[in-house]
Design an enzyme around this catalytic site. Structure first.
Site, mmCIF file in Angstrom:
data_model
loop_
_atom_site.group_PDB
_atom_site.id
_atom_site.type_symbol
_atom_site.label_atom_id
_atom_site.label_comp_id
_atom_site.label_asym_id
_atom_site.label_seq_id
_atom_site.Cartn_x
_atom_site.Cartn_y
_atom_site.Cartn_z
ATOM 1 N N LEU A 133 -21.264 8.106 -24.009
ATOM 2 C CA LEU A 133 -22.202 9.354 -23.141
ATOM 3 C C LEU A 133 -23.591 8.736 -23.178
ATOM 4 O O LEU A 133 -24.104 7.654 -24.118
ATOM 5 C CB LEU A 133 -22.204 10.678 -24.189
ATOM 6 N N ASP A 134 -24.233 9.038 -22.211
ATOM 7 C CA ASP A 134 -25.644 8.505 -21.987
ATOM 8 C C ASP A 134 -26.385 8.871 -23.444
ATOM 9 O O ASP A 134 -26.113 9.990 -23.951
ATOM 10 C CB ASP A 134 -26.401 9.028 -20.825
ATOM 11 N N LYS A 135 -27.316 8.121 -23.347
ATOM 12 C CA LYS A 135 -28.257 8.372 -24.525
ATOM 13 C C LYS A 135 -29.048 9.634 -24.577
ATOM 14 O O LYS A 135 -28.962 10.476 -25.441
ATOM 15 C CB LYS A 135 -29.667 7.353 -24.417
#
Length: 246
Positions: A78-80
């Site tokens: 998942l993105d940051k």
């Protein structure tokens, strides 16, 4: 007890989540079986160690061995700045199986997003191919007719205050797909500092949350379904759109 993931609304500094302690990451466990774990990833913490080091989720995985000889391994990413359901394989064979399920689109994913403005219809499909924005920004994407196919199903869950609460189901799994697709429709995700009107640093955080995941890990059983609670930074705008706290 104070919430270690709560941040004051400060615009003059980057907001980052500190490295999670063993107790903190264990408290974010949503599902555990012999093959996999699902944890509730906090927004603002990268899953991998970056080139400059710094806090990351993987650094805390040793606390999730639960008796096994090795820590679990990421089955996807998942993105940051995205929160919610993140799947980890508990051993090599399980991680390989999970990787194939993700690669072949067998895992069902539902994200919650708060977008600025919003669609006039109540549901629909975004079918726009995506390609890399440029060589310098390796992860950043753009709508590109020569790019890879990318399809997102969306449904309106509520509206209010010039915002719309959407349930987004990515049929494909392109990098930044939901962020680029919503922005391309003219309704960027609140807090998106790349594709929307979000601040470079500070509040509001990206309002994108991996709400539910369905993993058909066992052939003869129903998929394992896991739901992650809405993160605190999204509560106010979710309520403005009619969310009742469930």
């Amino acid at each position: 007890m104070s919430n270690p993931f709560h941040h004051s609304e400060s615009l003059d500094r980057p907001i980052d989540v500190a490295q999670l302690t063993a107790e903190q990451i264990q408290s974010r466990l949503l599902h555990r079986d012999g093959l996999m774990l699902v944890i509730d990833k906090p927004a603002g913490l990268p899953v991998h160690r970056g080139p400059k080091g710094g806090p990351n989720l993987e650094a805390s995985f040793d606390a999730l061995r639960f008796g096994l000889p090795r820590p679990p391994v990421l089955a996807h990413r998942l993105d940051k700045d995205t929160s919610g359901c993140l799947v980890l394989g508990r051993h090599r064979k399980a991680t390989a199986s999970l990787g194939l399920l993700f690669k072949h689109g067998k895992v069902s994913k539902t994200y919650w997003a708060i977008v600025e403005g919003g669609p006039t219809a109540d549901e629909g499909i975004i079918d726009l191919p995506l390609g890399r924005l440029n060589a310098e920004r390796g992860w950043w994407q753009k709508v590109d007719e020569q790019g890879q196919p990318a399809v997102t199903n969306w449904k309106v869950m509520g509206r209010g205050d010039g915002l719309t609460w959407l349930a987004l189901e990515p049929v494909t799994g392109r990098t930044h797909q939901l962020r680029v697709h919503t922005s391309a429709q003219g309704w960027p995700i609140v807090g998106d500092n790349i594709y929307g009107n979000g601040p470079r640093f500070g509040e509001p955080r990206l309002h994108l949350h991996s709400r539910e995941i369905g993993i058909p890990i066992s052939r003869n059983k129903e998929p394992v379904r896991v739901v992650a609670p809405a993160p605190e930074h999204m509560h106010a705008r979710l309520r403005a759109c009619g969310w009742n706290g469930e």
